[in-house]
Design a protein around this motif. Structure first.
Motif, PDB file in Angstrom:
ATOM      1  N   UNK A 171      -7.376  -7.083  -4.689  1.00  0.00           N
ATOM      2  CA  UNK A 171      -7.048  -5.727  -4.264  1.00  0.00           C
ATOM      3  C   UNK A 171      -5.975  -5.108  -5.147  1.00  0.00           C
ATOM      4  N   UNK A 172      -4.965  -5.866  -5.562  1.00  0.00           N
ATOM      5  CA  UNK A 172      -3.933  -5.331  -6.463  1.00  0.00           C
ATOM      6  C   UNK A 172      -4.487  -5.035  -7.839  1.00  0.00           C
ATOM      7  N   UNK A 173      -5.445  -5.813  -8.266  1.00  0.00           N
ATOM      8  CA  UNK A 173      -5.978  -5.671  -9.616  1.00  0.00           C
ATOM      9  C   UNK A 173      -6.958  -4.508  -9.751  1.00  0.00           C
ATOM     10  N   UNK A 174      -7.590  -4.092  -8.656  1.00  0.00           N
ATOM     11  CA  UNK A 174      -8.582  -3.032  -8.794  1.00  0.00           C
ATOM     12  C   UNK A 174      -8.734  -2.143  -7.562  1.00  0.00           C
ATOM     13  N   UNK A 175      -8.925  -2.716  -6.402  1.00  0.00           N
ATOM     14  CA  UNK A 175      -9.291  -1.944  -5.219  1.00  0.00           C
ATOM     15  C   UNK A 175      -8.191  -0.963  -4.805  1.00  0.00           C
ATOM     16  N   UNK A 176      -6.981  -1.447  -4.603  1.00  0.00           N
ATOM     17  CA  UNK A 176      -5.889  -0.570  -4.161  1.00  0.00           C
ATOM     18  C   UNK A 176      -5.573   0.526  -5.176  1.00  0.00           C
ATOM     19  N   UNK A 177      -5.446   0.213  -6.477  1.00  0.00           N
ATOM     20  CA  UNK A 177      -5.114   1.291  -7.413  1.00  0.00           C
ATOM     21  C   UNK A 177      -6.189   2.378  -7.496  1.00  0.00           C
ATOM     22  N   UNK A 178      -7.450   1.979  -7.510  1.00  0.00           N
ATOM     23  CA  UNK A 178      -8.520   2.974  -7.590  1.00  0.00           C
ATOM     24  C   UNK A 178      -8.513   3.850  -6.336  1.00  0.00           C
ATOM     25  N   UNK A 179      -8.391   3.235  -5.171  1.00  0.00           N
ATOM     26  CA  UNK A 179      -8.350   4.020  -3.936  1.00  0.00           C
ATOM     27  C   UNK A 179      -7.125   4.924  -3.892  1.00  0.00           C
ATOM     28  N   UNK A 180      -5.993   4.419  -4.354  1.00  0.00           N
ATOM     29  CA  UNK A 180      -4.765   5.204  -4.317  1.00  0.00           C
ATOM     30  C   UNK A 180      -4.858   6.415  -5.236  1.00  0.00           C
ATOM     31  N   UNK A 181      -5.292   6.224  -6.482  1.00  0.00           N
ATOM     32  CA  UNK A 181      -5.363   7.367  -7.394  1.00  0.00           C
ATOM     33  C   UNK A 181      -6.488   8.327  -7.029  1.00  0.00           C
ATOM     34  N   UNK A 182      -7.459   7.855  -6.278  1.00  0.00           N
ATOM     35  CA  UNK A 182      -8.529   8.747  -5.831  1.00  0.00           C
ATOM     36  C   UNK A 182      -8.099   9.592  -4.634  1.00  0.00           C
ATOM     37  N   UNK A 183      -7.188   9.085  -3.820  1.00  0.00           N
ATOM     38  CA  UNK A 183      -6.820   9.792  -2.591  1.00  0.00           C
ATOM     39  C   UNK A 183      -5.488  10.538  -2.645  1.00  0.00           C
ATOM     40  N   UNK A 184      -4.484   9.979  -3.288  1.00  0.00           N
ATOM     41  CA  UNK A 184      -3.139  10.563  -3.224  1.00  0.00           C
ATOM     42  C   UNK A 184      -3.046  11.926  -3.913  1.00  0.00           C
ATOM     43  N   UNK A 185      -3.481  12.086  -5.174  1.00  0.00           N
ATOM     44  CA  UNK A 185      -3.353  13.412  -5.789  1.00  0.00           C
ATOM     45  C   UNK A 185      -4.098  14.530  -5.039  1.00  0.00           C
ATOM     46  N   UNK A 186      -5.364  14.334  -4.660  1.00  0.00           N
ATOM     47  CA  UNK A 186      -6.013  15.410  -3.901  1.00  0.00           C
ATOM     48  C   UNK A 186      -5.345  15.659  -2.543  1.00  0.00           C
ATOM     49  N   UNK A 187      -4.885  14.605  -1.895  1.00  0.00           N
ATOM     50  CA  UNK A 187      -4.214  14.786  -0.608  1.00  0.00           C
ATOM     51  C   UNK A 187      -2.936  15.602  -0.789  1.00  0.00           C
ATOM     52  N   UNK A 188      -2.181  15.322  -1.845  1.00  0.00           N
ATOM     53  CA  UNK A 188      -0.971  16.110  -2.094  1.00  0.00           C
ATOM     54  C   UNK A 188      -1.322  17.574  -2.332  1.00  0.00           C
ATOM     55  N   UNK A 223       0.825  -1.210   0.000  1.00  0.00           N
ATOM     56  CA  UNK A 223       0.000   0.000   0.000  1.00  0.00           C
ATOM     57  C   UNK A 223       0.858   1.258   0.000  1.00  0.00           C
ATOM     58  N   UNK A 224       1.877   1.274   0.834  1.00  0.00           N
ATOM     59  CA  UNK A 224       2.780   2.433   0.903  1.00  0.00           C
ATOM     60  C   UNK A 224       3.525   2.592  -0.426  1.00  0.00           C
ATOM     61  N   UNK A 225       3.997   1.500  -0.977  1.00  0.00           N
ATOM     62  CA  UNK A 225       4.691   1.557  -2.256  1.00  0.00           C
ATOM     63  C   UNK A 225       3.806   2.079  -3.370  1.00  0.00           C
ATOM     64  N   UNK A 226       2.565   1.637  -3.402  1.00  0.00           N
ATOM     65  CA  UNK A 226       1.627   2.122  -4.412  1.00  0.00           C
ATOM     66  C   UNK A 226       1.348   3.610  -4.261  1.00  0.00           C
ATOM     67  N   UNK A 227       1.205   4.056  -3.022  1.00  0.00           N
ATOM     68  CA  UNK A 227       0.982   5.483  -2.774  1.00  0.00           C
ATOM     69  C   UNK A 227       2.200   6.304  -3.188  1.00  0.00           C
ATOM     70  N   UNK A 228       3.390   5.804  -2.891  1.00  0.00           N
ATOM     71  CA  UNK A 228       4.612   6.517  -3.289  1.00  0.00           C
ATOM     72  C   UNK A 228       4.768   6.551  -4.807  1.00  0.00           C
ATOM     73  N   UNK A 229       4.480   5.450  -5.480  1.00  0.00           N
ATOM     74  CA  UNK A 229       4.563   5.424  -6.943  1.00  0.00           C
ATOM     75  C   UNK A 229       3.586   6.433  -7.547  1.00  0.00           C
ATOM     76  N   UNK A 230       2.390   6.484  -7.018  1.00  0.00           N
ATOM     77  CA  UNK A 230       1.387   7.424  -7.488  1.00  0.00           C
ATOM     78  C   UNK A 230       1.845   8.865  -7.249  1.00  0.00           C
TER      79      UNK A 230
END
Length: 175
Positions: free
Chosen positions: A83-100, A22-29
């Motif tokens: 979760x790797x195929x859909x749940x984590x990426x969708x949640x990550x791209x939905x949260x990380x850019x606005x949070x930044x 999860x942390x790695x996906x957020x950092x990559x995003x």
């Protein structure tokens, strides 16, 4: 109440390993989003008052980086099969850019209220969502299809036995 089988992690994985995905996906995003904006337009392009075009380009790059990371995690048997195929990426791209953007430029309460108040009537919101999801989804699907095409049946069976729990295999793989 237990975790649904579809959201369960890969077999033989610790909670720390799962959290690292999860942390790695957020950092990559985040790196894809900020890096693309800084290299192509300047970091100010992500400010709340800036035009939508540069932010959407940065979002598409973030999507590619995020989904690519999760596809690699899937191949390595880290995270979770669904979760790797859909749940984590969708949640990550939905949260990380606005949070930044909120951390870097402060909250945009007016824009937040506008998006909620006119959610169904604002086409720009759907364009933003498409820029966040579609490039990465297509990229991850291509990567996983390429990976799967390089494996023969015995390698696929071995990967499934090693990384998928017996309950997951019974529910989703075996007929």
């Amino acid at each position: 109440m237990s975790l649904p089988i579809g959201l369960a992690p890969f077999a033989n994985q610790s909670r720390t390993d799962h959290a690292a995905v999860l942390v790695g996906g957020a950092l990559a995003c985040l790196l894809g989003y900020v890096g693309a904006a800084a290299l192509l337009f300047g970091l100010g392009a992500l400010d709340h008052g800036a035009s939508d075009g540069p932010r959407r380009v940065a979002s598409a790059v973030a999507s590619l980086a995020c989904w690519g990371f999760y596809a690699a995690a899937f191949v390595r048997g880290r995270g979770g099969p669904v979760t790797d195929a859909f749940v984590f990426p969708v949640a990550t791209v939905a949260l990380v850019p606005p949070a930044f953007r909120w951390i870097a430029f402060g909250p945009a309460w007016g824009a937040f209220r506008d998006r909620i108040a006119r959610f169904l009537f604002r086409p720009g919101l759907f364009v933003d969502a498409a820029a966040l999801v579609l490039p990465g989804l297509a990229f991850a699907a291509g990567l996983l299809a390429l990976w799967a095409s390089l494996l023969d049946e015995s390698a696929i069976d071995a990967w499934q036995r090693e990384h998928l729990s017996a309950a997951f295999r019974r529910e989703f793989i075996e007929e």
